[in-house]
Design an enzyme around this catalytic site. Sequence first.
Site, PDB file in Angstrom:
ATOM      1  N   HIS A  99       0.753  -1.405  -0.192  1.00 31.64           N
ATOM      2  CA  HIS A  99       0.278   0.166   0.083  1.00 31.64           C
ATOM      3  C   HIS A  99       0.879   1.523  -0.008  1.00 31.64           C
ATOM      4  O   HIS A  99       0.297   2.413  -0.148  1.00 31.64           O
ATOM      5  CB  HIS A  99      -1.095   0.182   1.053  1.00 31.64           C
ATOM      6  CG  HIS A  99      -0.665   0.033   2.413  1.00 31.64           C
ATOM      7  ND1 HIS A  99      -0.087  -0.911   3.034  1.00 31.64           N
ATOM      8  CD2 HIS A  99      -0.233   1.538   3.010  1.00 31.64           C
ATOM      9  CE1 HIS A  99       0.471   0.145   4.692  1.00 31.64           C
ATOM     10  NE2 HIS A  99       0.025   1.265   4.062  1.00 31.64           N
TER      11      HIS A  99
ATOM     12  N   ASP B 190      -0.338  -7.942   1.632  1.00 33.18           N
ATOM     13  CA  ASP B 190       0.291  -5.975   1.639  1.00 33.18           C
ATOM     14  C   ASP B 190       1.829  -6.325   1.570  1.00 33.18           C
ATOM     15  O   ASP B 190       2.249  -5.769   2.899  1.00 33.18           O
ATOM     16  CB  ASP B 190      -0.457  -5.615   2.915  1.00 33.18           C
ATOM     17  CG  ASP B 190       0.610  -4.080   2.931  1.00 33.18           C
ATOM     18  OD1 ASP B 190       0.588  -3.631   1.754  1.00 33.18           O
ATOM     19  OD2 ASP B 190      -0.276  -3.384   3.736  1.00 33.18           O
TER      20      ASP B 190
ATOM     21  N   SER C 271       4.213   2.158   8.482  1.00 31.69           N
ATOM     22  CA  SER C 271       3.584   1.166   7.688  1.00 31.69           C
ATOM     23  C   SER C 271       4.925   0.837   6.884  1.00 31.69           C
ATOM     24  O   SER C 271       5.915   2.185   5.842  1.00 31.69           O
ATOM     25  CB  SER C 271       2.835   2.028   6.195  1.00 31.69           C
ATOM     26  OG  SER C 271       1.805   1.664   6.723  1.00 31.69           O
TER      27      SER C 271
HETATM   28  N1  ARG Z   1      -0.991   2.173   6.826  1.00 33.52           N
HETATM   29  C1  ARG Z   1      -0.454   3.058   8.115  1.00 33.52           C
HETATM   30  C2  ARG Z   1       0.613   3.089   7.182  1.00 33.52           C
HETATM   31  O1  ARG Z   1       0.450   3.519   6.333  1.00 33.52           O
HETATM   32  C3  ARG Z   1       0.066   2.487   9.341  1.00 33.52           C
HETATM   33  C4  ARG Z   1      -1.091   2.050  10.630  1.00 33.52           C
HETATM   34  C5  ARG Z   1      -0.779   1.272  11.391  1.00 33.52           C
HETATM   35  N2  ARG Z   1      -1.585   1.396  12.294  1.00 33.52           N
HETATM   36  C6  ARG Z   1      -1.789   0.727  13.128  1.00 33.52           C
HETATM   37  N3  ARG Z   1      -2.645   1.090  14.247  1.00 33.52           N
HETATM   38  N4  ARG Z   1      -0.982   0.310  13.355  1.00 33.52           N
HETATM   39  O2  ARG Z   1       1.449   4.320   7.703  1.00 33.52           O
END
Ligand code: ARG
Length: 209
Positions: A23, A68, A158
């Site tokens: 992502h 992912d 992420s």
């Molecule tokens: N989707 C997020 C990013 O793009 C990471 C989120 C992780 N969230 C969590 N509550 N552990 O950086």
Amino acid sequence: MVHLSMGCGGALYKKDVVLTAAHCMSGSGNNTSITVTAGVNDLNSSAAIKVKSKKVKVAPGYNGNGKDWALIKLARPIDKPTLKIATTAQYNRGTFTIAGWGDTEEGANTGTTKLRKASVPFVADRVCKRHYGNRLVSKEELCAGWQSGGIDTCQGDSGGPMFRKDDAGKFIQVGIVSWGDGCARAGVPGVYTEVSHFASDIARAAAAL
Ligand code: ARG
């Protein structure tokens, strides 16, 4: 552990291949737009090693739900230790280390210039589903976090590795920071790509990059 210029993390899988989250990528193919920063905690340090991407391979079948993971082939190798990935489910338990330059609290939207790390315990799928229900792709995802909240990965983390030590005392990557509802909320674990489930796919994709 490396930083990616679009605001994600990653780990050196080979000297010239970074493992990150799908992502964080815009798709597969030749891509020279990503700057990978390695070798430093402080992104502003003059000792930072910066290398451009050459190619990206997003997980086959990735559609935003599970799977992912992605690989980035680098323009040149980085002379730093690589992080071994888990190839069996045996290390999907215990306490993990998470790390990144992402937000230090939900909604901050700033990230940090200095790398931060924390420890979070494994959360069983059955327990994780109490909050996420069928949004959790249990075979492809692994949860971790404290029931009481307060410590978690967050936006900007992420793609970074979740890791622990194996029986030989070597660091091994078990997860990739993927998603969660908010950050560090009580009863809401973080969701990580279950690296062991994809280990052979990752090895195959890396060999073909
Ligand atoms: N989707 C997020 C990013 O793009 C990471 C989120 C992780 N969230 C969590 N509550 N552990 O950086």
